[in-house]
Design a protein around this motif. Structure first.
Motif, PDB file in Angstrom:
ATOM      1  N   VAL A   4     -45.084  -1.668  81.370  1.00 34.62           N
ATOM      2  CA  VAL A   4     -44.180  -0.529  81.148  1.00 34.62           C
ATOM      3  C   VAL A   4     -44.623   0.298  79.953  1.00 34.62           C
ATOM      4  N   GLU A   5     -45.041  -0.383  78.885  1.00 35.40           N
ATOM      5  CA  GLU A   5     -45.415   0.358  77.670  1.00 35.40           C
ATOM      6  C   GLU A   5     -46.662   1.214  77.861  1.00 35.40           C
ATOM      7  N   ASP A   6     -47.408   0.977  78.936  1.00 34.40           N
ATOM      8  CA  ASP A   6     -48.606   1.767  79.185  1.00 34.40           C
ATOM      9  C   ASP A   6     -48.295   3.144  79.751  1.00 34.40           C
ATOM     10  N   PHE A   7     -47.086   3.317  80.305  1.00 33.23           N
ATOM     11  CA  PHE A   7     -46.711   4.669  80.747  1.00 33.23           C
ATOM     12  C   PHE A   7     -45.486   5.211  80.017  1.00 33.23           C
ATOM     13  N   MET A   8     -44.687   4.329  79.425  1.00 35.45           N
ATOM     14  CA  MET A   8     -43.539   4.786  78.636  1.00 35.45           C
ATOM     15  C   MET A   8     -43.968   4.990  77.187  1.00 35.45           C
ATOM     16  N   LEU A   9     -44.923   5.879  77.008  1.00 37.71           N
ATOM     17  CA  LEU A   9     -45.473   6.143  75.678  1.00 37.71           C
ATOM     18  C   LEU A   9     -44.527   7.040  74.881  1.00 37.71           C
ATOM     19  N   PRO A  10     -44.491   6.890  73.562  1.00 32.65           N
ATOM     20  CA  PRO A  10     -43.593   7.720  72.748  1.00 32.65           C
ATOM     21  C   PRO A  10     -43.801   9.220  72.948  1.00 32.65           C
ATOM     22  N   ARG A  11     -45.048   9.642  73.183  1.00 31.62           N
ATOM     23  CA  ARG A  11     -45.324  11.075  73.310  1.00 31.62           C
ATOM     24  C   ARG A  11     -44.969  11.621  74.692  1.00 31.62           C
ATOM     25  N   VAL A  12     -44.726  10.737  75.657  1.00 27.23           N
ATOM     26  CA  VAL A  12     -44.372  11.188  77.009  1.00 27.23           C
ATOM     27  C   VAL A  12     -42.926  11.675  77.016  1.00 27.23           C
ATOM     28  N   ASP A  13     -42.707  12.869  77.550  1.00 28.19           N
ATOM     29  CA  ASP A  13     -41.376  13.492  77.557  1.00 28.19           C
ATOM     30  C   ASP A  13     -40.586  13.191  78.834  1.00 28.19           C
ATOM     31  N   PHE A  14     -41.290  13.082  79.968  1.00 32.12           N
ATOM     32  CA  PHE A  14     -40.632  12.888  81.260  1.00 32.12           C
ATOM     33  C   PHE A  14     -41.405  11.841  82.067  1.00 32.12           C
ATOM     34  N   VAL A  15     -40.678  10.950  82.724  1.00 28.71           N
ATOM     35  CA  VAL A  15     -41.303   9.926  83.565  1.00 28.71           C
ATOM     36  C   VAL A  15     -40.559   9.846  84.896  1.00 28.71           C
ATOM     37  N   THR A  16     -41.320   9.877  85.987  1.00 31.11           N
ATOM     38  CA  THR A  16     -40.755   9.801  87.334  1.00 31.11           C
ATOM     39  C   THR A  16     -40.974   8.414  87.923  1.00 31.11           C
ATOM     40  N   LEU A  17     -39.914   7.852  88.536  1.00 29.98           N
ATOM     41  CA  LEU A  17     -39.985   6.560  89.220  1.00 29.98           C
ATOM     42  C   LEU A  17     -39.272   6.663  90.564  1.00 29.98           C
ATOM     43  N   SER A  18     -39.620   5.760  91.487  1.00 26.17           N
ATOM     44  CA  SER A  18     -38.977   5.751  92.801  1.00 26.17           C
ATOM     45  C   SER A  18     -38.690   4.315  93.198  1.00 26.17           C
ATOM     46  N   ALA A  19     -37.443   4.026  93.567  1.00 26.70           N
ATOM     47  CA  ALA A  19     -36.997   2.649  93.758  1.00 26.70           C
ATOM     48  C   ALA A  19     -37.705   1.930  94.894  1.00 26.70           C
ATOM     49  N   HIS A  20     -38.038   2.631  95.962  1.00 28.23           N
ATOM     50  CA  HIS A  20     -38.595   1.930  97.121  1.00 28.23           C
ATOM     51  C   HIS A  20     -40.025   1.460  96.898  1.00 28.23           C
ATOM     52  N   LYS A  21     -40.611   1.813  95.753  1.00 33.21           N
ATOM     53  CA  LYS A  21     -41.935   1.309  95.403  1.00 33.21           C
ATOM     54  C   LYS A  21     -41.859  -0.026  94.670  1.00 33.21           C
ATOM     55  N   PHE A  22     -40.645  -0.440  94.246  1.00 31.00           N
ATOM     56  CA  PHE A  22     -40.528  -1.734  93.560  1.00 31.00           C
ATOM     57  C   PHE A  22     -39.372  -2.557  94.128  1.00 31.00           C
ATOM     58  N   HIS A  23     -39.310  -2.575  95.464  1.00 27.80           N
ATOM     59  CA  HIS A  23     -38.371  -3.422  96.199  1.00 27.80           C
ATOM     60  C   HIS A  23     -36.915  -2.992  96.048  1.00 27.80           C
ATOM     61  N   GLY A  24     -36.707  -1.717  95.756  1.00 27.73           N
ATOM     62  CA  GLY A  24     -35.379  -1.149  95.774  1.00 27.73           C
ATOM     63  C   GLY A  24     -35.163  -0.367  97.053  1.00 27.73           C
ATOM     64  N   PRO A  25     -34.016   0.308  97.178  1.00 28.77           N
ATOM     65  CA  PRO A  25     -33.727   1.067  98.400  1.00 28.77           C
ATOM     66  C   PRO A  25     -34.472   2.394  98.450  1.00 28.77           C
ATOM     67  N   ARG A  26     -34.656   2.900  99.643  1.00 27.35           N
ATOM     68  CA  ARG A  26     -35.213   4.246  99.804  1.00 27.35           C
ATOM     69  C   ARG A  26     -34.162   5.280  99.415  1.00 27.35           C
ATOM     70  N   GLY A  27     -34.635   6.444  99.011  1.00 19.13           N
ATOM     71  CA  GLY A  27     -33.717   7.555  98.765  1.00 19.13           C
ATOM     72  C   GLY A  27     -33.067   7.564  97.405  1.00 19.13           C
ATOM     73  N   VAL A  28     -33.602   6.803  96.445  1.00 13.80           N
ATOM     74  CA  VAL A  28     -33.084   6.843  95.085  1.00 13.80           C
ATOM     75  C   VAL A  28     -34.262   6.741  94.114  1.00 13.80           C
ATOM     76  N   GLY A  29     -34.195   7.529  93.066  1.00  9.49           N
ATOM     77  CA  GLY A  29     -35.254   7.521  92.065  1.00  9.49           C
ATOM     78  C   GLY A  29     -34.677   7.656  90.677  1.00  9.49           C
ATOM     79  N   ILE A  30     -35.559   7.623  89.709  1.00 12.12           N
ATOM     80  CA  ILE A  30     -35.181   7.718  88.299  1.00 12.12           C
ATOM     81  C   ILE A  30     -36.061   8.762  87.641  1.00 12.12           C
ATOM     82  N   LEU A  31     -35.452   9.606  86.865  1.00 15.64           N
ATOM     83  CA  LEU A  31     -36.203  10.515  86.006  1.00 15.64           C
ATOM     84  C   LEU A  31     -35.786  10.253  84.566  1.00 15.64           C
TER      85      LEU A  31
END
Length: 381
Positions: free
Chosen positions: A185-212
């Protein structure tokens, strides 16, 4: 059945499915409602947001729920562009981004914005020196994925972040849809990063929901207007069952994640070393600096879709490049950016593994590959 297409979508974890079902059947309130049922829903929504924020190392008010990676990517590109238009109109994205980024960037061209594409080298890694040269006074956004969805190259985010450290007027977005559970996680959640996109169905969550993830103090023009949900940034009733299930799936994914990555990496190494022995196999992915789960290869003279269907006949499921382009018979955009000749790029297929796979499935895959390779060898002559 052997499922080796986990970068397209993962199966929903049973625990996450149970959470989804429980919430969908037992918590019927709208979080925006003032009555008791609404209060119960709000508490669960807040608890889910808090759990996700803790897992990602940010504050709860920095977590916003979306419908998935495509919406999150579009929101960042368009939201930053229109929010910062008075200060500049120049955007830089890498040349190997997902279509959600590239197509959004091309649409922004029609709205008067300038877009430059940072090139990659022959292995698919962004050339940071060339990216730096593209930056100018009007630059308002740099967007780069964490893990390439087609070949698995882990992009040099830290190097880009270091370069942008003294450039606070430039927003930095990371599409980490293929990153969670594949790199730390720390390799993409860097302090200088302002916005991060994630999608639940890529990590065994449901389709149609994501995180910004929107870091504190960073502003985005909303795409959706209405009831003022998500701190008035994304108006629409929250998909509470899916959000709660996403929180559960993320916790499960990040539990012992380093051990899971090692397991997946060992399976990839076995396949990688086996395929190297075949004369007509071209390996587009490597081991070092590549995600442990993605291995893209081709067989000279055989189109990728033929290989995919050959494995499907044996109930082994892989894909050509990415799920978003495979049905369109589109050549892998990443391979084009890597300057791979078209006759080889059209042969590309992708294996994407998961910690739920096992070595016996790998052995079965290699057994079937040997059979198919012999058949394809006769065809390609």
């Amino acid at each position: 059945m052997i499922y080796f297409d986990n970068s397209a979508t993962t199966s929903m974890a049973p625990e996450a499915m149970k959470t989804y079902t429980d919430v969908a059947t037992k918590i019927m309130g709208n979080p925006s409602s003032l009555h008791q049922l609404g209060t119960v829903a709000t508490r669960l929504l807040d608890a889910s947001r808090r759990q996700i924020s803790e897992l990602l190392g940010v504050q709860p008010h920095e977590i916003y729920f979306t419908s998935g990676g495509t919406e999150g990517d579009n929101w960042v590109l368009k939201g930053v562009a229109f929010e910062k238009k008075p200060f500049g109109n120049h955007i830089i994205v890498s040349s190997v981004e997902h279509p959600a980024i590239k197509n959004a960037a091309e649409w922004l061209r029609t709205q008067g914005f300038d877009v430059d594409y940072a090139p990659v080298d022959a292995k698919g890694f962004v050339k940071v020196k060339e990216l730096k040269a593209l930056v100018r006074d009007e630059t308002i956004l740099v967007s780069c994925m964490a893990v390439n969805n087609e070949v698995g190259a882990i992009q040099p985010l830290k190097e880009i972040a270091d370069f942008l450290e003294d450039k606070p007027t430039i927003s930095f977005h990371v599409d980490a849809v293929q990153g969670l559970g594949k790199i730390a996680v720390e390799d993409f959640m860097l302090p200088r990063v302002d916005f991060v996109t994630l999608s639940a169905h890529k990590f065994h969550g449901p389709r149609g929901v994501g995180i910004l993830v929107i870091k504190a103090g960073k502003r985005l023009t909303p795409l959706l207007h209405g009831g003022g949900q998500e701190n008035n940034k994304r108006s629409t009733t929250e998909n509470l069952p899916a959000i709660a299930a996403t929180a559960k799936a993320m916790r499960l994914t990040l539990t012992d994640d380093s051990l899971k990555r090692k397991k997946v990496g060992k399976m990839k190494a076995v396949i990688y070393n086996a395929l190297k022995a075949y004369d007509k196999v071209i390996l587009f992915s490597e081991m070092e600096h590549f995600a442990p789960n993605i291995l893209t290869f081709g067989i000279r003279g055989v189109r990728g879709e033929v290989v995919v269907h050959g494995f499907e006949n044996h109930e082994i499921y892989i894909s050509t490049t990415s799920a978003c382009s495979s049905k369109k018979n589109a050549t892998a955009g990443t391979l084009v950016a890597m300057n791979v000749p078209n006759k080889y790029a059209t042969s590309a297929v992708r294996i994407s593994l998961d910690h739920t796979n096992n070595m016996s499935e790998v052995e079965q895959f290699l057994t079937v590959f040997k059979i198919l390779y012999s058949e394809f060898d006769k065809i390609a002559r």
